[in-house]
Structures are given as structure tokens and as C-alpha cells.
Design a protein around this motif. Structure first.
Motif, mmCIF file in Angstrom:
data_model
loop_
_atom_site.group_PDB
_atom_site.id
_atom_site.type_symbol
_atom_site.label_atom_id
_atom_site.label_comp_id
_atom_site.label_asym_id
_atom_site.label_seq_id
_atom_site.Cartn_x
_atom_site.Cartn_y
_atom_site.Cartn_z
ATOM 1 N N ASP A 258 0.860 -1.188 0.000
ATOM 2 C CA ASP A 258 0.000 0.000 0.000
ATOM 3 C C ASP A 258 0.891 1.231 0.000
ATOM 4 O O ASP A 258 1.992 1.220 0.576
ATOM 5 C CB ASP A 258 -0.909 0.037 1.232
ATOM 6 N N ILE A 259 0.426 2.288 -0.635
ATOM 7 C CA ILE A 259 1.160 3.556 -0.666
ATOM 8 C C ILE A 259 0.415 4.580 0.175
ATOM 9 O O ILE A 259 -0.803 4.733 0.050
ATOM 10 C CB ILE A 259 1.332 4.062 -2.114
ATOM 11 N N PHE A 260 1.167 5.276 1.033
ATOM 12 C CA PHE A 260 0.600 6.331 1.873
ATOM 13 C C PHE A 260 1.259 7.670 1.509
ATOM 14 O O PHE A 260 2.486 7.790 1.579
ATOM 15 C CB PHE A 260 0.852 6.053 3.354
ATOM 16 N N ILE A 261 0.442 8.626 1.116
ATOM 17 C CA ILE A 261 0.914 9.999 0.933
ATOM 18 C C ILE A 261 0.678 10.708 2.263
ATOM 19 O O ILE A 261 -0.466 10.986 2.635
ATOM 20 C CB ILE A 261 0.172 10.706 -0.209
ATOM 21 N N LEU A 262 1.755 10.979 2.980
ATOM 22 C CA LEU A 262 1.670 11.552 4.321
ATOM 23 C C LEU A 262 2.021 13.037 4.237
ATOM 24 O O LEU A 262 3.186 13.409 4.159
ATOM 25 C CB LEU A 262 2.618 10.819 5.275
ATOM 26 N N SER A 263 0.990 13.858 4.252
ATOM 27 C CA SER A 263 1.196 15.288 4.019
ATOM 28 C C SER A 263 1.386 16.043 5.329
ATOM 29 O O SER A 263 0.612 15.866 6.280
ATOM 30 C CB SER A 263 0.006 15.870 3.261
ATOM 31 N N ASP A 264 2.410 16.883 5.343
ATOM 32 C CA ASP A 264 2.613 17.866 6.400
ATOM 33 C C ASP A 264 2.454 19.280 5.847
ATOM 34 O O ASP A 264 2.927 20.239 6.454
ATOM 35 C CB ASP A 264 4.012 17.723 7.009
ATOM 36 N N SER A 265 1.812 19.397 4.708
ATOM 37 C CA SER A 265 1.722 20.688 4.019
ATOM 38 C C SER A 265 0.954 21.700 4.849
ATOM 39 O O SER A 265 -0.113 21.405 5.410
ATOM 40 C CB SER A 265 1.052 20.522 2.657
ATOM 41 N N THR A 266 1.499 22.897 4.920
ATOM 42 C CA THR A 266 0.852 23.993 5.638
ATOM 43 C C THR A 266 0.152 24.960 4.694
ATOM 44 O O THR A 266 -0.601 25.809 5.145
ATOM 45 C CB THR A 266 1.891 24.763 6.458
ATOM 46 N N SER A 267 0.409 24.845 3.410
ATOM 47 C CA SER A 267 -0.208 25.742 2.426
ATOM 48 C C SER A 267 -1.614 25.255 2.088
ATOM 49 O O SER A 267 -1.796 24.087 1.715
ATOM 50 C CB SER A 267 0.642 25.782 1.162
ATOM 51 N N PRO A 268 -2.631 26.114 2.198
ATOM 52 C CA PRO A 268 -3.983 25.703 1.797
ATOM 53 C C PRO A 268 -4.052 25.299 0.329
ATOM 54 O O PRO A 268 -4.821 24.408 -0.029
ATOM 55 C CB PRO A 268 -4.825 26.957 2.073
ATOM 56 N N GLU A 269 -3.268 25.958 -0.508
ATOM 57 C CA GLU A 269 -3.271 25.628 -1.932
ATOM 58 C C GLU A 269 -2.758 24.205 -2.140
ATOM 59 O O GLU A 269 -3.326 23.427 -2.913
ATOM 60 C CB GLU A 269 -2.408 26.625 -2.711
ATOM 61 N N ALA A 270 -1.646 23.867 -1.459
ATOM 62 C CA ALA A 270 -1.079 22.525 -1.598
ATOM 63 C C ALA A 270 -2.024 21.474 -1.009
ATOM 64 O O ALA A 270 -2.146 20.366 -1.561
ATOM 65 C CB ALA A 270 0.280 22.457 -0.910
ATOM 66 N N TRP A 271 -2.686 21.799 0.082
ATOM 67 C CA TRP A 271 -3.605 20.864 0.728
ATOM 68 C C TRP A 271 -4.669 20.389 -0.255
ATOM 69 O O TRP A 271 -4.877 19.177 -0.459
ATOM 70 C CB TRP A 271 -4.225 21.552 1.935
ATOM 71 N N VAL A 272 -5.337 21.319 -0.901
ATOM 72 C CA VAL A 272 -6.415 20.959 -1.822
ATOM 73 C C VAL A 272 -5.858 20.262 -3.056
ATOM 74 O O VAL A 272 -6.433 19.284 -3.556
ATOM 75 C CB VAL A 272 -7.206 22.213 -2.223
ATOM 76 N N ALA A 273 -4.707 20.734 -3.554
ATOM 77 C CA ALA A 273 -4.101 20.101 -4.727
ATOM 78 C C ALA A 273 -3.747 18.653 -4.441
ATOM 79 O O ALA A 273 -3.897 17.776 -5.314
ATOM 80 C CB ALA A 273 -2.864 20.883 -5.153
ATOM 81 N N GLU A 274 -3.278 18.360 -3.238
ATOM 82 C CA GLU A 274 -2.938 16.983 -2.871
ATOM 83 C C GLU A 274 -4.180 16.098 -2.854
ATOM 84 O O GLU A 274 -4.155 14.961 -3.351
ATOM 85 C CB GLU A 274 -2.260 16.966 -1.505
ATOM 86 N N GLU A 275 -5.261 16.596 -2.281
ATOM 87 C CA GLU A 275 -6.501 15.817 -2.249
ATOM 88 C C GLU A 275 -6.997 15.526 -3.655
ATOM 89 O O GLU A 275 -7.385 14.391 -3.971
ATOM 90 C CB GLU A 275 -7.570 16.577 -1.466
ATOM 91 N N GLU A 276 -6.969 16.550 -4.495
ATOM 92 C CA GLU A 276 -7.444 16.374 -5.864
ATOM 93 C C GLU A 276 -6.574 15.385 -6.626
ATOM 94 O O GLU A 276 -7.078 14.504 -7.336
ATOM 95 C CB GLU A 276 -7.456 17.733 -6.571
ATOM 96 N N ALA A 277 -5.249 15.516 -6.489
ATOM 97 C CA ALA A 277 -4.335 14.625 -7.205
ATOM 98 C C ALA A 277 -4.502 13.182 -6.728
ATOM 99 O O ALA A 277 -4.479 12.241 -7.542
ATOM 100 C CB ALA A 277 -2.900 15.096 -7.002
ATOM 101 N N TRP A 278 -4.633 12.992 -5.405
ATOM 102 C CA TRP A 278 -4.825 11.642 -4.877
ATOM 103 C C TRP A 278 -6.103 11.018 -5.433
ATOM 104 O O TRP A 278 -6.095 9.864 -5.904
ATOM 105 C CB TRP A 278 -4.909 11.683 -3.348
ATOM 106 N N TYR A 279 -7.195 11.759 -5.406
ATOM 107 C CA TYR A 279 -8.477 11.212 -5.856
ATOM 108 C C TYR A 279 -8.441 10.882 -7.346
ATOM 109 O O TYR A 279 -8.901 9.808 -7.760
ATOM 110 C CB TYR A 279 -9.593 12.218 -5.565
ATOM 111 N N GLU A 280 -7.897 11.787 -8.163
ATOM 112 C CA GLU A 280 -7.858 11.552 -9.598
ATOM 113 C C GLU A 280 -6.977 10.355 -9.939
ATOM 114 O O GLU A 280 -7.300 9.571 -10.831
ATOM 115 C CB GLU A 280 -7.356 12.803 -10.322
#
Length: 819
Positions: A258-280
């Protein structure tokens, strides 16, 4: 005034745009939009049409935001809690020395601290590893002899080279510094020599992966692949994840990973981009249940805390975990072999691969890549030869046995105040020491390929990274004498400290050498000392000793490169570097560039050591991974003081002692020209020009690995079509405006606050923040204000609804108007 017809067209266009932003087939989205307009009475308004649209979605069971009694989208597996307690480490080294010196008296006067239960287990494990430990002990005794004896002889020769005039203390100090530095550079020589010997023999009974291909991975053997990220370029690291996953699928063993993307991002822009990229990615690859995403709200202990948080929540599900960096890529076959090796050798706690540097095109990065490809395998083999199961963990591209890591490798915070206190920054060396203390071996899989990373693209980026590493390594000075740490790992702590402290010692050596040169110019020799003598005492010069020292130093510095050339040529590997001639020319160019950059690195590393000891702390900055180059303005701001130092220092030596100046000139010129060196070595055009000349060519460029080719193709993959003109870097705006991303973000928020009461002060703050966003637009909101919206699903949903009801002149700020 606009006519009713114009307003109707605007409402229709906006409703159609909204419907096209849903996660629905195009025909169905248009159908829903038209039906919502049909239900409007008279001339439709934004609010009425959108309300009808949401009612139609609810009737079809496709409402935008699910109610609380319906299942939400989950991006992580079920939590299976584990407890991680900080290891007991004696963090008072000088007190520890006192205790060892006056042990019996001290034990009578102080209470005993009980050892962890794992200590007995560690002792039992050591019994099972006696064979390699005895061999390792003999090898390290030999290594210490090879380092110390020449260093002592070199100090004696250096002292006797100096003329009689001068300051005695300066001569003694310079000789001692030379001994330390000569011993330091000789470590690299003997590492390379051992690596060449091992590779030429082609036989290694201690190879950590030997025979693992015959193993089968059990069905219940699960491995997690961890990608910790921190405000990274989402598109870039997702390409690496895609290449890694595709390679793993091709092995037929992907169901055990299994792959885990473990985000510590503090930028709101990066936060949403990560969610979108993971889902797509999961939607496209049908990888839900194998690719997971989690973002931490509290970035405690940085990367080590990020990994520890995974271990506490989900580590119990997995026997192993493979830790990556955001720029890491690894082949599926390599990961499968690593798991098999760990299965074959249950006493192994960590297996580290030597990653190869790839993908960067600036001149300095290409030099680093070439050196990594040519010299790296030999040094890695040499490290394995001397260290065996006491190797070091580099923090990424390694597999870890999860249970002992959870039980023994949680890092304590160092007590006190100042830069050497608090969270341990260079966590990897400490974690490997703790794993070894628990009785598990830490091995370097020098014979494994298919592991890659990226290097800093510019000299300034490299130095910024080194600033953080320097503070982390200096913290290890508080752990050298900790109880239970194996001698080899104490030596590795010292080695890590010397990686930066050696620069300060070199600087001191040059300063004292300069003082000696000045004293020669101003202090005349004494031919008739105070003691009675019939004849004058003539100064004695030992040129053969000076040549011996110079030659020995040159051998220690340059013979590893010659070893690498000869070994590579003998094994037929020169074709991987463009042929024998181009490989040799690349080595010469690498030596020239490294020599010019060495003084710059020296003064900055010295500065880092001094400022760290003075109490300057380091922030956790985002790493630059782009070939953007260094501007003249940045270079001047970063290097002005080094340039001034080189000009003044070199000028004084030229005026006072011209003979010494020519010996000192490489240092003076490197510092004086640090600004243009930093700029030009950061240029991609210079790196590509070297590539066209056949310089700094590597095997990964001549024959690209399938994983690297796949990663580059994934990086070129266009984003999913979106009818909104909102850039992918504006993640917050996309979460507010685009319906499918808005719904995705709310579905992933774990803290459900839909039904929680809101007090008056909180309600007033929310109203004020909402009105500010609607009035001024997203560009006027701070990072903390954007995060406030993203963490509050009710507030975000209210903003989403109100934005879509804004008049055209305000809606353009958010991107809900096409024109």
C-alpha cells in the motif's frame, strides 16, 4: 441596464458551468442544469436555479454534500493504534563520562534507572550475530590503524616542516589540525579502497540480499510505502508515485503493498491540490484501497513525527514500511527484493539502498549526478565492507521492520534551550542507532539498483539544505555517550558532526597557516640563540618531508577517483559514461569544478557551525526541486561576504608573502569568484552544453530506466479537463468554487462539525471572515484565513453557496464567470 434576457443568459451560463463542474458524465450534467432552469418561475435567479439543481441531485441520490448519516469518502485504512514511547537516552554526555570514571561511587549515590525490557532481547539478538560482528570488529580495528598511524606521522612531519622562527603555539595547533584533517580525508580513501577490493573479488558472504530471490512473500506480509510531503509540487511527486506504483503492479505483488501519501503541508493551496491529485490518481488507476492520503494538522517533529504518526495509526497493519522522500522513485522489483531479504533475515531491522541522483540539468547538479553514479557504488560497497550490520539509515529509500521501529525508535526531545535542544532534526542516524541498540542489524544493500532521488539544483539550494542538516548533526554531540549505543554508531555520530565541523577545522588550518606565513615575513630567523654556542644555528628546510605530505594528501584526495575510473573501465562500465575518454574528461572537469566550489562550501559550513553553536535556529523550509537557476541578485545577497573575504584575505597574502599566496590561491580565487560561480553553475544551459560535449553523462541518460521513463510520461499527462479557468496552484479557490473539488474536500475532512453548536463569538468571527472573503476575493485572504475555511466544512460550504450567487463583477474574482 441589462435586459432581462441578458440576465437570463448569465444565469443559464452560470448554472451550466456549475453543472459541468460536478463529478458527472457531461450529458447528465447538462440535463440536470436544464431541468433546474425549467423549474424556475419567471426569470431565474442564481440562488433559485442552484437550489433547484441541488434538489435534483438529491432526488437522484447524488447530492453534493452527503448527510452525516451517510458514509463519507475515506482516504485511509481503519486505524489500528500502536503506542510509541520515546527511548530512554542519556542526554548528559559529560555526566556520563564522570559516571564511567567514578562508576562505583556514583552508583551508590544515585538511584538506578531500570532498563527497557527490550534490552534483554537486544542482548539475545547479538548472540545470533556473532559471526559478522567478529569480522566487523577486526575490520574496524584495521581501519582505525590505517587512519591514526599516518595522521600521527603527518602531524610530526608538518611540525618539522615549519621554520624555526614563528609562533610555537601556532605551529603546534597547525600540526594538530593537519593530523585531524588528514585522518578525516583518509576515511574516504580507505572506504573506496575497500569498495574496489570487494567489487573485484565478486564474493561477499555478508551481502544482505544474497539468495533472497528464492524466497516467497507470504500472503499476510504487508508493506507500506510512505511518501512524506511538505508543500511540494503535487504534479511532480504524483508522477513519481505513479511510476513506482506501475512498476510494482508489473511484478504481480502489488496486492501486498500500500502507498501512503503523508502530508505535512501547511499551504492551503497545496492541501487541496494533494486531495485532488490523490483522488484523480486512484480513480484513474482503480487504486482505492491501495493508495491512501492523510494530512496532519500538527507538524510535530517534522518528517520523523510524520512517520511516527503513521506508525501509531496504521503501523500495526504492516510488517514492513519503505520510506521515501518526495523526490524518490524505486522500481517494483527492487522493493520486492527488499521485502524478500527482510523475510529471509529476521534479525535485520533496516535495509538501506544507495539511491542514484537523476533528472536535474543544471551544471552543479549534473556534476553531482555524475559523481554519484561513478563514485557512489564504490563508496557504498566500501561502507558495507567496514560497517556490515552497523550501517547507517539515510532517512529515505530504505525498508524498515515496523514492529521494532515502533517499539524502540521513537525519538525523545532533547532537554534544555538553544539550537541543540528540542526535536532531533537529523533523525535517521539516531533511528538506526536505536534500531541497532534494540538488537536488529542495519545493513546497506550496495548490490541493489533501481533506487533514485534528485539532488539540489543550485549551490544555494544545496547550502540551504546543509544549514538544516548541520544543526541536526551537531545535535548528535549530545547523544554520543548515551547508554547502549554501539561504538560504531557513536563513531557515525562523530562522522556526521565532522561532515560540517571539518570545514571549520580547515578554515582554522588556513588561518593558522596564514599567521605562520605572516610571521615568516616579519619575524627574522634567530641564528644565535640565548644558549651558549660556538656556531650559528642555520634554519633547516626538509623539502622531501614537504613533498611527502603533499603527495600523501594528493593520494588520499584523488586516488579514489582513479580507483573508480580503473574499476569501471575493467568491468566494461565506461560505456555508461559516454566512453573511456569522455569519462576521464568528466572526472577532470568534476575535480576542477569541485575545487572551485570547495572554498565556498567551507566558509558556509563553518558559518553554519558557528551560528548554530551561537543559538541561531533553522526553520523548516520547502525544498526547491526545480531547475530555475540562481539570479545575480540572489547570488550577490548570498555570497557578498564570502567574496569580500576572499579578496581581502588573498590580497593580504599577496602583499605580505607572495610565495604563500600561490599555495593559497585556489582558496582565494574560489571565494573571490563565488558570485559568478554560483550563478553559472546553476544554469541549465551550461549543464546541457556540458551534456552536448559528452561531459557528466550517466547511464540513466544513455538508457533510461522504465520507471524513470514512466515518471516523465506521467509528468506530461494533462490534468483532467475542467471548464473553470482556475489555475491548479490556486487550490483554495478551486475548493470553494468547483463543485466536485468542494465536495471532495468536505468528504475528506475527518472532523465532522455539521451538528456542533457555535457560540456567539465564534459565529461573529465566522460572519466577519465570510463577508471579507465575499467582498475582497480570495487574493486578499491570508494563509491562516484560508485554512480556517478549509477546516470548517459548514463555513466552506456557506462560502461556496454565496460565491455562486455573487453578481458578475464579484464573481470574476472567484472564477465563476467565464468572461
Amino acid at each position: 441596464m441589462d435586459s432581462y434576457q441578458d440576465k437570463d443568459f448569465r444565469v443559464r451560463d452560470r448554472v451550466l458551468l456549475y453543472a459541468r463542474g460536478l463529478d458527472l458524465p457531461p450529458t447528465e450534467s447538462v440535463e440536470i442544469a436544464l431541468k433546474s432552469l425549467e423549474r424556475c418561475s419567471g426569470h431565474p435567479t442564481y440562488s433559485e436555479a442552484l437550489e433547484n439543481l441541488h434538489l435534483i441531485l438529491a432526488e437522484r441520490g447524488r447530492e453534493l454534500i452527503s448527510a452525516d448519516d451517510k458514509p463519507h469518502l475515506t482516504s485511509t485504512p481503519p486505524i489500528k493504534r500502536s503506542t510509541m514511547l520515546p527511548e530512554e537516552l542519556d542526554r548528559t554526555p559529560w555526566l556520563n563520562i564522570f559516571k564511567k570514571t567514578f562508576g562505583r561511587l556514583f552508583r551508590v549515590l544515585t538511584p538506578k534507572v531500570p532498563l527497557r525490557a527490550s534490552w534483554k532481547d537486544s542482548a539475545e539478538r547479538q548472540q545470533k550475530q556473532q559471526e559478522w560482528e567478529k569480522v566487523a570488529g577486526r575490520r574496524r580495528t584495521l581501519l582505525m590503524t590505517l587512519i591514526l598511524v599516518p595522521a600521527i606521522i603527518g602531524a610530526f612531519l608538518m611540525y618539522n616542516i615549519f621554520p624555526d622562527q614563528g609562533i610555537e603555539a601556532v605551529k603546534i595547533t597547525t600540526s594538530v589540525l593537519f593530523a585531524i584533517l588528514f585522518g578525516w580525508i583518509s576515511i574516504g580513501f580507505w572506504m573506496c579502497a575497500a569498495g574496489c577490493w570487494q567489487l573485484m573479488r565478486k564474493v561477499d558472504r555478508f551481502a544482505p540480499t544474497a539468495g533472497c530471490d528464492t524466497m516467497e512473500i507470504a500472503e499476510d506480509c504487508r508493506t507500506a510505502i510512505l511518501f512524506p510531503v511538505y508543500n511540494e509540487d503535487t504534479h511532480k511527486y504524483m508522477a513519481g508515485i505513479a511510476a513506482t506504483w506501475h512498476s510494482l503492479v508489473s511484478t504481480g505483488e502489488s496486492d501486498k503493498f500500500d502507498i501512503f501519501i503523508l502530508s505535512d503541508s501547511t499551504s492551503p493551496e497545496a492541501w487541496v491540490a494533494e486531495e485532488e491529485a490523490w483522488y484523480e490518481f486512484c480513480r484513474r488507476e482503480k487504486a482505492f484501497g491501495h493508495i491512501f492520503y492523510r494530512r496532519r494538522r500538527n507538524n510535530t517533529k517534522r518528517k520523523s513525527g510524520n512517520v511516527a504518526d503513521f506508525c501509531r495509526r496504521w503501523g500495526a497493519h504492516y510488517r514492513y514500511m519503505i520510506v521515501f522522500d518526495a523526490d524518490s522513485v524505486m522500481s517494483g522489483s527492487t522493493m520486492v527484493r527488499m521485502v524478500k531479504a527482510m523475510e529471509m533475515r529476521p534479525e535485520m531491522g533496516i535495509l538501506q539502498t544507495p539511491p542514484l541522483a537523476v533528472n536535474m540539468n543544471s551544471l552543479v547538479a549534473r556534476v553531482q549526478q555524475f559523481a554519484n553514479h561513478l563514485y557512489g557504488p564504490i563508496f557504498a560497497t566500501g561502507l558495507h565492507f567496514w560497517l556490515l550490520g552497523d550501517a547507517q539509515f539515510w532517512g529515505h529509500n530504505a525498508i524498515i521492520r515496523t514492529r521494532p521501529f515502533i517499539e524502540h525508535c521513537e525519538l525523545p526531545s532533547l532537554p534544555g534551550r538553544g539550537p541543540l535542544a528540542g526535536d532531533i532534526m537529523s533523525h535517521d542516524f539516531v533511528e538506526s542507532a536505536l534500531m541497532r541498540r534494540a538488537g536488529y542489524g542495519v545493513w546497506l544493500a550496495y548490490d541493489l539498483d533501481g533506487s533514485w532521488e534528485e539532488s539540489p539544483p543550485t549551490l544555494i539550494d544545496e547550502l540551504i539544505r546543509d544549514r538544516r542538516w548541520c544543526q541536526g548533526n551537531l545535535q548528535h554531540s549530545r547523544l554520543i555517550f548515551s547508554g547502549g549505543i554501539f561504538p560504531t554508531h557513536r563513531a557515525l555520530f562523530i562522522n556526521g558532526i565532522m561532515s560540517y565541523a571539518s570545514a571549520l577545522l580547515w578554515l582554522f588550518f588556513l588561518v593558522f597557516s596564514s599567521i605562520q606565513a605572516v610571521s615568516e615575513a616579519f619575524i627574522p630567523p634567530v641564528y644565535f640563540p640565548n644558549t651558549p654556542t660556538l656556531f650559528p644555528v642555520w634554519p633547516i628546510w626538509y623539502p622531501q618531508w614537504a613533498l611527502l605530505l603533499l603527495g600523501s594528501t594528493a593520494v588520499m584526495l584523488f586516488m579514489p577517483k582513479i580507483f573508480a575510473i580503473v574499476l569501471t573501465a575493467c568491468r566494461g562500465g565506461s560505456k555508461n559514461f559516454g566512453g573511456l575518454f569522455r569519462m576521464c574528461m568528466s572526472v577532470l572537469a568534476e575535480v576542477l569544478i569541485s575545487t572551485m566550489l570547495a572554498p565556498i562550501r567551507m566558509i558556509f559550513h563553518s558559518f553554519f557551525v558557528v551560528t548554530t553553536l551561537l543559538g541561531w535556529k533553522v526553520g523548516w523550509n520547502v525544498q526547491n526541486r526545480d531547475d530555475t537557476g540562481t539570479s545575480w541578485e540572489d547570488a550577490i545577497r548570498f555570497h557578498w561576504w564570502g567574496t569580500l573575504l576572499g579578496i581581502v584575505w588573498g590580497g593580504l597574502m599577496w602583499l605580505i608573502n607572495p610565495g604563500f599566496f600561490w599555495w593559497f590561491s585556489p582558496i582565494a580565487f574560489g571565494l573571490a569568484f563565488s558570485i559568478p560561480l554560483s550563478v553559472f553553475t546553476s544554469r541549465v544551459s551550461w549543464g546541457l552544453a556540458a551534456r552536448r560535449m559528452g561531459l557528466f553523462v550517466t547511464a540513466s541518460e544513455l538508457k533510461e530506466a522504465p520507471e524513470q521513463a514512466d515518471m516523465h510520461e506521467e509528468a506530461k499527462r494533462p490534468d483532467r479537463y475542467c471548464p473553470f479557468f482556475i489555475d491548479g496552484g490556486l487550490g483554495f479557490t478551486r475548493a470553494v468554487v468547483i463543485p466536485r473539488i468542494h465536495a471532495l474536500h468536505i468528504a475528506l475532512i475527518r472532523r465532522r462539525v455539521w451538528e456542533q453548536p457555535i457560540n456567539d463569538s465564534r459565529a461573529q468571527m465566522r460572519r466577519a471572515l465570510l463577508e471579507k472573503a465575499l467582498e475582497l476575493g480570495p487574493k486578499k485572504l491570508s494563509r491562516s484565513e484560508k485554512s480556517e475555511f478549509l477546516m470548517d466544512p459548514r463555513l466552506l460550504h456557506e462560502l461556496h453557496r454565496r460565491v455562486w450567487e455573487l453578481p458578475p463583477e464579484k464573481g470574476q474574482d472567484w472564477g465563476v464567470e467565464r468572461h
